[in-house]
Design a protein around this motif. Structure first.
Motif, PDB file in Angstrom:
ATOM      1  N   CYS A 182      61.733 -46.580  19.875  1.00 50.13           N
ATOM      2  CA  CYS A 182      62.835 -45.786  19.309  1.00 50.13           C
ATOM      3  C   CYS A 182      63.380 -44.787  20.320  1.00 50.13           C
ATOM      4  CB  CYS A 182      62.354 -44.957  18.118  1.00 50.13           C
ATOM      5  SG  CYS A 182      61.473 -45.864  16.858  1.00 50.13           S
ATOM      6  N   ALA A 183      62.479 -44.174  21.089  1.00 48.63           N
ATOM      7  CA  ALA A 183      62.839 -43.064  21.978  1.00 48.63           C
ATOM      8  C   ALA A 183      63.600 -43.516  23.221  1.00 48.63           C
ATOM      9  CB  ALA A 183      61.576 -42.311  22.393  1.00 48.63           C
ATOM     10  N   THR A 184      63.819 -44.823  23.340  1.00 45.35           N
ATOM     11  CA  THR A 184      64.433 -45.367  24.553  1.00 45.35           C
ATOM     12  C   THR A 184      65.595 -46.299  24.194  1.00 45.35           C
ATOM     13  OG1 THR A 184      62.791 -47.150  24.438  1.00 45.35           O
ATOM     14  CG2 THR A 184      62.286 -45.307  25.903  1.00 45.35           C
ATOM     15  N   ALA A 185      66.457 -46.559  25.158  1.00 44.64           N
ATOM     16  CA  ALA A 185      67.450 -47.629  25.011  1.00 44.64           C
ATOM     17  C   ALA A 185      67.626 -48.284  26.368  1.00 44.64           C
ATOM     18  CB  ALA A 185      68.778 -47.076  24.493  1.00 44.64           C
ATOM     19  N   ASP A 186      67.689 -49.608  26.358  1.00 43.54           N
ATOM     20  CA  ASP A 186      67.791 -50.364  27.612  1.00 43.54           C
ATOM     21  C   ASP A 186      69.134 -50.155  28.296  1.00 43.54           C
ATOM     22  OD1 ASP A 186      65.476 -51.507  26.561  1.00 43.54           O
ATOM     23  OD2 ASP A 186      66.022 -53.527  27.237  1.00 43.54           O
ATOM     24  N   VAL A 187      69.094 -49.961  29.605  1.00 42.20           N
ATOM     25  CA  VAL A 187      70.315 -50.059  30.405  1.00 42.20           C
ATOM     26  C   VAL A 187      70.244 -51.343  31.236  1.00 42.20           C
ATOM     27  CG1 VAL A 187      71.778 -48.957  32.144  1.00 42.20           C
ATOM     28  CG2 VAL A 187      70.519 -47.547  30.503  1.00 42.20           C
ATOM     29  N   ASP A 241      61.645 -58.266  29.541  1.00 44.68           N
ATOM     30  CA  ASP A 241      61.809 -58.545  30.976  1.00 44.68           C
ATOM     31  C   ASP A 241      61.674 -57.242  31.777  1.00 44.68           C
ATOM     32  OD1 ASP A 241      62.000 -61.254  30.749  1.00 44.68           O
ATOM     33  OD2 ASP A 241      64.186 -61.365  30.900  1.00 44.68           O
ATOM     34  N   PRO A 242      61.450 -57.345  33.098  1.00 44.17           N
ATOM     35  CA  PRO A 242      61.152 -56.139  33.879  1.00 44.17           C
ATOM     36  C   PRO A 242      62.213 -55.043  33.730  1.00 44.17           C
ATOM     37  CG  PRO A 242      60.692 -58.104  35.167  1.00 44.17           C
ATOM     38  CD  PRO A 242      61.341 -58.582  33.901  1.00 44.17           C
ATOM     39  N   LEU A 243      61.763 -53.890  33.290  1.00 50.06           N
ATOM     40  CA  LEU A 243      62.653 -52.761  32.989  1.00 50.06           C
ATOM     41  C   LEU A 243      62.981 -52.020  34.277  1.00 50.06           C
ATOM     42  CD1 LEU A 243      63.966 -51.075  30.659  1.00 50.06           C
ATOM     43  CD2 LEU A 243      61.888 -49.678  30.683  1.00 50.06           C
ATOM     44  N   ARG A 244      64.281 -51.828  34.528  1.00 49.85           N
ATOM     45  CA  ARG A 244      64.711 -51.135  35.749  1.00 49.85           C
ATOM     46  C   ARG A 244      65.415 -49.814  35.464  1.00 49.85           C
ATOM     47  NH1 ARG A 244      65.053 -54.035  40.462  1.00 49.85           N
ATOM     48  NH2 ARG A 244      65.245 -51.908  41.243  1.00 49.85           N
ATOM     49  N   HIS A 245      66.021 -49.689  34.286  1.00 47.03           N
ATOM     50  CA  HIS A 245      66.832 -48.497  34.010  1.00 47.03           C
ATOM     51  C   HIS A 245      66.873 -48.298  32.488  1.00 47.03           C
ATOM     52  CE1 HIS A 245      70.934 -46.319  35.012  1.00 47.03           C
ATOM     53  NE2 HIS A 245      70.201 -45.635  34.149  1.00 47.03           N
ATOM     54  N   VAL A 246      66.585 -47.090  32.044  1.00 48.03           N
ATOM     55  CA  VAL A 246      66.431 -46.860  30.605  1.00 48.03           C
ATOM     56  C   VAL A 246      66.922 -45.452  30.246  1.00 48.03           C
ATOM     57  CG1 VAL A 246      64.057 -45.925  30.756  1.00 48.03           C
ATOM     58  CG2 VAL A 246      64.713 -47.258  28.751  1.00 48.03           C
ATOM     59  N   ILE A 247      67.323 -45.280  29.010  1.00 50.37           N
ATOM     60  CA  ILE A 247      67.662 -43.942  28.502  1.00 50.37           C
ATOM     61  C   ILE A 247      66.481 -43.461  27.660  1.00 50.37           C
ATOM     62  CG2 ILE A 247      69.235 -42.611  27.027  1.00 50.37           C
ATOM     63  CD1 ILE A 247      71.389 -44.747  27.596  1.00 50.37           C
ATOM     64  N   VAL A 248      66.042 -42.230  27.878  1.00 51.35           N
ATOM     65  CA  VAL A 248      64.981 -41.633  27.050  1.00 51.35           C
ATOM     66  C   VAL A 248      65.595 -40.448  26.304  1.00 51.35           C
ATOM     67  CG1 VAL A 248      62.766 -40.389  27.084  1.00 51.35           C
ATOM     68  CG2 VAL A 248      63.109 -42.371  28.589  1.00 51.35           C
ATOM     69  N   GLY A 249      65.394 -40.376  25.009  1.00 52.92           N
ATOM     70  CA  GLY A 249      65.985 -39.334  24.159  1.00 52.92           C
ATOM     71  C   GLY A 249      65.464 -37.935  24.475  1.00 52.92           C
ATOM     72  N   ASP A 275      67.643 -42.063  32.453  1.00 53.85           N
ATOM     73  CA  ASP A 275      68.729 -41.138  32.126  1.00 53.85           C
ATOM     74  C   ASP A 275      68.407 -40.448  30.809  1.00 53.85           C
ATOM     75  OD1 ASP A 275      70.359 -41.620  34.288  1.00 53.85           O
ATOM     76  OD2 ASP A 275      71.383 -43.309  33.314  1.00 53.85           O
ATOM     77  N   ARG A 276      68.971 -39.275  30.649  1.00 53.76           N
ATOM     78  CA  ARG A 276      68.796 -38.537  29.395  1.00 53.76           C
ATOM     79  C   ARG A 276      70.178 -38.283  28.800  1.00 53.76           C
ATOM     80  NH1 ARG A 276      63.656 -36.324  29.885  1.00 53.76           N
ATOM     81  NH2 ARG A 276      63.638 -36.511  27.615  1.00 53.76           N
ATOM     82  N   PRO A 277      70.280 -38.350  27.464  1.00 52.10           N
ATOM     83  CA  PRO A 277      71.581 -38.081  26.836  1.00 52.10           C
ATOM     84  C   PRO A 277      71.976 -36.620  27.004  1.00 52.10           C
ATOM     85  CG  PRO A 277      69.881 -38.532  25.179  1.00 52.10           C
ATOM     86  CD  PRO A 277      69.239 -38.673  26.518  1.00 52.10           C
ATOM     87  N   GLY A 278      73.232 -36.318  26.754  1.00 44.00           N
ATOM     88  CA  GLY A 278      73.663 -34.930  26.758  1.00 44.00           C
ATOM     89  C   GLY A 278      73.239 -34.242  25.469  1.00 44.00           C
ATOM     90  N   ALA A 279      73.040 -32.937  25.533  1.00 45.12           N
ATOM     91  CA  ALA A 279      72.707 -32.200  24.313  1.00 45.12           C
ATOM     92  C   ALA A 279      73.997 -31.977  23.523  1.00 45.12           C
ATOM     93  CB  ALA A 279      72.069 -30.871  24.680  1.00 45.12           C
ATOM     94  N   VAL A 280      73.887 -31.992  22.223  1.00 41.31           N
ATOM     95  CA  VAL A 280      75.027 -31.703  21.361  1.00 41.31           C
ATOM     96  C   VAL A 280      74.610 -30.568  20.446  1.00 41.31           C
ATOM     97  CG1 VAL A 280      76.609 -32.640  19.618  1.00 41.31           C
ATOM     98  CG2 VAL A 280      75.775 -34.122  21.445  1.00 41.31           C
ATOM     99  N   ASP A 281      75.526 -29.669  20.155  1.00 40.86           N
ATOM    100  CA  ASP A 281      75.211 -28.565  19.257  1.00 40.86           C
ATOM    101  C   ASP A 281      75.350 -29.074  17.820  1.00 40.86           C
ATOM    102  OD1 ASP A 281      74.888 -26.290  17.910  1.00 40.86           O
ATOM    103  OD2 ASP A 281      76.415 -25.139  18.986  1.00 40.86           O
ATOM    104  N   TRP A 282      74.212 -29.323  17.197  1.00 37.40           N
ATOM    105  CA  TRP A 282      74.249 -29.986  15.892  1.00 37.40           C
ATOM    106  C   TRP A 282      74.315 -29.029  14.708  1.00 37.40           C
ATOM    107  CZ3 TRP A 282      75.763 -34.591  16.211  1.00 37.40           C
ATOM    108  CH2 TRP A 282      75.327 -35.447  17.233  1.00 37.40           C
ATOM    109  N   HIS A 283      74.344 -27.713  14.973  1.00 40.86           N
ATOM    110  CA  HIS A 283      74.147 -26.837  13.815  1.00 40.86           C
ATOM    111  C   HIS A 283      75.366 -26.731  12.916  1.00 40.86           C
ATOM    112  CE1 HIS A 283      76.227 -23.838  16.266  1.00 40.86           C
ATOM    113  NE2 HIS A 283      76.480 -23.233  15.133  1.00 40.86           N
ATOM    114  N   GLU A 284      76.539 -27.107  13.437  1.00 42.66           N
ATOM    115  CA  GLU A 284      77.746 -26.991  12.612  1.00 42.66           C
ATOM    116  C   GLU A 284      77.684 -27.958  11.427  1.00 42.66           C
ATOM    117  OE1 GLU A 284      80.372 -25.123  12.751  1.00 42.66           O
ATOM    118  OE2 GLU A 284      80.314 -24.253  14.773  1.00 42.66           O
TER     119      GLU A 284
END
Ligand code: DAV
Length: 394
Positions: free
Chosen positions: A378-383, A36-44, A103-112
């Motif tokens: 994969c690179a997206t998630a529906d809002v 259905d018509p996409l209005r708002h999405v998260i992109v990685g 929207d874009r997710p927040g960065a997380v420091d993954w090296h630990e």
């Protein structure tokens, strides 16, 4: 709701010193399908992505001859991260230019190193495929109980965004599935070792017997194993989703009026349904020709006059280096509405097939981000997608 109610959605959000989450007037969370018509999405994003040490679940996603199976663990090169971000940012811009809020997710420091009482692993993974982590079901967004140890804390990248959605849309509900343990007891520890020595026919036989690397100890599923079609939810049983996970999905959503179905495909590495069986618009499915549905599972579609077409072959013989996915990311698309589809720019044959099926095709340069966790879906998630919860299979 017009977009200028919350302009600059992709820009870093200003937070008040009090820590009260940013409220975006007019923000709406709701989605029941992928077309259905996409209005708002998260992109990685690709920031700071790592290749974690192999773990019992992730190994199955890594081709037997890939350097990622051996000592390749560590941060991805800055050059590859920058290039992947260039692709992902370009994709986000294309969507915004069409009036879709991104929207874009927040960065997380993954090296630990990640250590819990039950397991330890060299690092986290990244924040690239939001589709695996987040399941939007109507007005709720669920953080999935994923089976890769490296992805155990991936939800952290979305916590602030989801908190904003919760504050901004008074009907939005944020949920977390039961947290798995992911101890050695959660996996068939001999499965991966055996994999190195098995032929394709043997891994296929094992998959057809529904023997996967994950056991039934934990409740496990990736959101990308779930295909939403209004009232009907189809879940792939495979390496990343076990039967306990499917039972949980049933018990969580069936009381709300959804019907949950299990699907299996003839695939020696069944991981995620979105390069295997993809809804294109009401009445039309795209099936991976190398991964037929198990016997009897086409019936519900055919009885309800849904057409199942086979996807054309991908443009490439191999995935890009250090990629977890197959070449079938060619059919991993983002549908903007019943007539418009984003397809990877190099997948010319797939674009032509969509053209013949009556779609306007929007080519998107994303192949250099594939290694970070997959294709356009994969690179997206529906809002938010317009539309309501339809009964397509009455
Ligand atoms: O064909 O490797 C990729 C799906 C990613 N969400 C495959 C499945």
């Amino acid at each position: 709701v017009s977009n200028d109610l919350y302009p600059n959605a992709s820009a870093p959000l200003e937070r008040k010193d009090s820590g009260v989450p940013y409220v975006r007037p007019g923000l709406h969370v709701e989605s029941y399908n992928d077309f259905d018509p996409l209005r708002h999405v998260i992109v990685g994003i690709a920031d700071n992505q790592h290749i974690p040490e192999a773990c019992p679940a992730s190994n199955e996603k890594i081709p037997a001859d890939s350097p990622m199976r051996g000592g390749k663990a560590g941060r991805r090169t800055q050059e590859s991260i920058d290039r992947a971000n260039e692709c992902l940012n370009g994709f986000a811009k294309q969507l915004e230019d069409r009036g879709i809020i991104v929207d874009r997710p927040g960065a997380v420091d993954w090296h630990e190193r990640i250590t819990t009482p039950d397991f330890t692993i060299s690092s986290g993974f990244g924040v690239m495929p939001p589709r695996d982590c987040l399941l939007t079901m109507g007005k709720s967004i669920l953080m999935a109980p994923m089976s890769f140890r490296s992805r155990y804390f991936e939800y952290l990248a979305y916590v602030d965004l989801l908190r904003e959605y919760f504050e901004s849309d008074p009907e939005c509900l944020i949920e977390q599935a039961p947290r798995p343990r992911l101890s050695d007891d959660s996996f068939r520890m001999d499965y991966v070792a055996a994999y190195e020595h098995l032929s394709d026919a043997e891994t296929m036989a094992r998959s057809l017997r529904k023997e996967y690397s994950t056991k039934e100890t934990d409740i496990l599923f990736d959101a990308a194993d779930i295909m939403r079609l209004g009232k009907d939810i189809f879940v792939q049983h495979g390496l990343t989703t076990n039967l306990a996970g499917i039972r949980w999905i049933k018990r969580r959503y069936e009381p709300q009026g959804y019907r949950v179905h299990t699907l299996s495909f003839e695939d020696n590495h069944p991981i995620h349904i979105d390069a295997t069986f993809c809804p294109l618009r009401p009445g039309l499915m795209l099936l991976n020709p190398n991964r037929p549905l198990f016997k009897g599972q086409r019936e519900i579609f055919e009885k309800n006059d849904w057409q199942i077409v086979e996807a054309v072959n991908p443009a490439w013989d191999n995935p890009p280096p250090l990629c977890y996915s197959s070449t079938w990311l060619s059919m991993n698309t983002l549908i903007l509405d019943h007539k418009t589809v984003c397809v990877e720019a190099s997948e010319k044959a797939q674009q032509e097939q969509f053209d013949k099926l009556g779609f306007e095709v929007v080519p998107v340069d994303l192949r250099d981000a594939y290694a970070f966790g997959g294709g356009l879906h994969c690179a997206t998630a529906d809002v938010w997608r317009e539309g309501t919860c339809e009964d397509y299979f009455p």
